[in-house]
Each structure stands twice: as structure tokens, then as C-alpha cells.
Design a protein around this motif. Structure first.
Motif, short mmCIF file in Angstrom:
data_model
loop_
_atom_site.label_atom_id
_atom_site.label_comp_id
_atom_site.label_asym_id
_atom_site.label_seq_id
_atom_site.Cartn_x
_atom_site.Cartn_y
_atom_site.Cartn_z
N UNK A 162 -12.11 1.17 -0.67
CA UNK A 162 -11.58 0.26 -1.47
C UNK A 162 -10.33 -0.42 -1.39
N UNK A 163 -9.45 0.05 -0.45
CA UNK A 163 -8.34 -0.41 0.10
C UNK A 163 -8.21 -1.64 1.20
N UNK A 164 -9.39 -1.53 1.92
CA UNK A 164 -9.50 -2.12 3.20
C UNK A 164 -9.12 -3.69 3.26
N UNK A 165 -9.87 -4.29 2.27
CA UNK A 165 -9.48 -5.51 1.99
C UNK A 165 -7.91 -6.09 1.85
N UNK A 166 -7.43 -5.37 0.84
CA UNK A 166 -6.02 -5.45 0.62
C UNK A 166 -4.99 -5.27 1.97
N UNK A 167 -5.49 -4.08 2.53
CA UNK A 167 -4.62 -3.55 3.72
C UNK A 167 -4.96 -4.53 4.91
N UNK A 168 -6.10 -5.23 5.17
CA UNK A 168 -6.35 -5.93 6.27
C UNK A 168 -5.50 -7.34 6.11
N UNK A 169 -5.58 -7.77 4.77
CA UNK A 169 -5.03 -8.90 4.53
C UNK A 169 -3.47 -9.05 4.76
N UNK A 170 -2.81 -7.88 4.33
CA UNK A 170 -1.47 -7.51 4.85
C UNK A 170 -1.20 -7.60 6.14
N UNK A 229 14.35 -6.91 9.12
CA UNK A 229 15.26 -7.80 8.65
C UNK A 229 14.26 -8.77 7.38
N UNK A 230 13.09 -8.97 8.16
CA UNK A 230 11.98 -9.70 7.03
C UNK A 230 11.67 -8.75 5.85
N UNK A 231 11.36 -7.34 6.13
CA UNK A 231 11.15 -6.39 5.34
C UNK A 231 12.13 -6.34 4.10
N UNK A 232 13.39 -6.24 4.56
CA UNK A 232 14.50 -5.99 3.71
C UNK A 232 14.58 -7.16 2.89
N UNK A 233 14.66 -8.49 3.36
CA UNK A 233 14.74 -9.60 2.45
C UNK A 233 13.62 -9.94 1.50
N UNK A 234 12.43 -9.46 2.04
CA UNK A 234 11.20 -9.62 0.98
C UNK A 234 11.07 -8.40 0.15
N UNK A 241 -3.28 5.13 2.88
CA UNK A 241 -3.66 4.65 4.04
C UNK A 241 -2.85 5.80 4.98
N UNK A 242 -3.46 6.13 6.17
CA UNK A 242 -3.02 7.15 7.13
C UNK A 242 -2.93 6.24 8.56
N UNK A 243 -1.78 6.22 9.16
CA UNK A 243 -1.59 5.79 10.29
C UNK A 243 -1.34 6.43 11.67
N UNK A 244 -1.69 5.94 12.63
CA UNK A 244 -1.36 6.31 13.95
C UNK A 244 -0.54 5.30 14.74
N UNK A 245 0.74 5.37 15.16
CA UNK A 245 1.27 4.07 15.66
C UNK A 245 1.74 4.37 16.90
N UNK A 277 8.26 -2.54 1.77
CA UNK A 277 8.14 -1.44 2.29
C UNK A 277 6.73 -0.96 2.87
N UNK A 278 6.72 -1.11 4.13
CA UNK A 278 5.34 -0.50 4.81
C UNK A 278 5.05 0.93 4.41
N UNK A 279 5.73 1.90 4.37
CA UNK A 279 5.51 3.13 4.02
C UNK A 279 4.96 3.17 2.92
N UNK A 280 5.62 2.57 1.95
CA UNK A 280 5.23 2.90 0.17
C UNK A 280 3.92 2.04 0.12
N UNK A 281 3.68 0.95 0.76
CA UNK A 281 2.39 0.16 0.89
C UNK A 281 1.25 1.11 1.19
N UNK A 282 1.47 1.54 2.37
CA UNK A 282 0.51 2.72 2.99
C UNK A 282 -0.03 3.67 2.08
#
Length: 113
Positions: free
Chosen positions: A25-33, A85-90, A103-107, A93-98
Motif C-alpha cells: 500500500x505504500x509503494x506508490x507514495x514512496x516511489x513518488x518521493x 540543508x534541503x531536508x532541514x528547510x523543507x 519501509x525498511x531500508x538497506x543504504x 524527515x526521511x526516517x520519519x517518512x519511512x
């Protein structure tokens, strides 16, 4: 690309490869971001290629992959600073978004061998 340039590029190139397990259910929103973020990364100096990929099936648990090729580590570091800087100004929060999407990630950053 001339042979000498190709060898130099291979030796210094860096590849940011992030793999994600996103609930269906989250794939479309996640891929768009991720596509939005890749557009910003592609505009950064030293970015030679960027892509968002989705899994077509198979036994793996990761179904979304982002891939960015950089000329060198300095380009990776500079882009990371721009993104922070972009994340701070906008207020993004990538972690909160995931976490919100489950979403679980391996970066990671990789080099050619």
C-alpha cells in the motif's frame, strides 16, 4: 569515453545504492518521493546517473531500489550536505517518512572493484 578516462572514472566513481522493502500500500507514495529526491540529486555536480527501480518479482525482500552514480567521493559528500540543508528547510524527515510508511531500508555507498 576514452580508455584512460574510463579507467580513472572506474577507480574514483561512487555508487549510492539504497534498497527498500516497502509494503504494497505504500509503494506508490514512496516511489513518488524517491523520484522527487532523485531529480534533486541529478542536478548536483558530479552526478552522472540516477534511477529509481522497482522489483518485477522474485524471492528478494527489497522491492524498491535507488541508484546514483557519482564521479567521486567529494561529489557524494557535497550532495549529502545539499540534501541535509534541503531536508532541514523543507521539514522533510526521511526516517520519519519511512517509519510512517513502514519501509525498511538497506543504504550504502559502493565502489567498483
Amino acid at each position: 569515453m576514452p580508455a584512460n578516462h574510463a579507467k580513472t572514472h572506474r577507480a574514483t566513481a561512487r555508487f549510492r545504492i539504497d534498497k527498500f522493502a516497502a509494503p504494497t500500500p505504500a509503494v506508490d507514495e514512496f516511489v513518488a518521493q524517491m523520484k522527487h529526491l532523485q531529480t534533486t540529486l541529478q542536478a548536483q555536480p558530479g552526478c552522472t546517473h540516477a534511477a529509481v527501480l522497482t522489483d518485477l518479482g522474485g524471492p528478494g525482500r527489497f522491492n524498491v531500489l535507488t541508484w546514483v552514480e557519482w564521479q567521486d567521493q567529494a561529489s557524494v559528500d557535497a550532495a549529502a550536505a545539499v540534501m541535509q540543508k534541503q531536508f532541514a528547510s523543507s521539514g522533510f524527515d526521511p526516517k520519519a517518512f519511512m517509519q510512517r510508511l513502514g519501509v525498511d531500508g538497506d543504504l550504502g555507498v559502493y565502489a567498483a572493484v
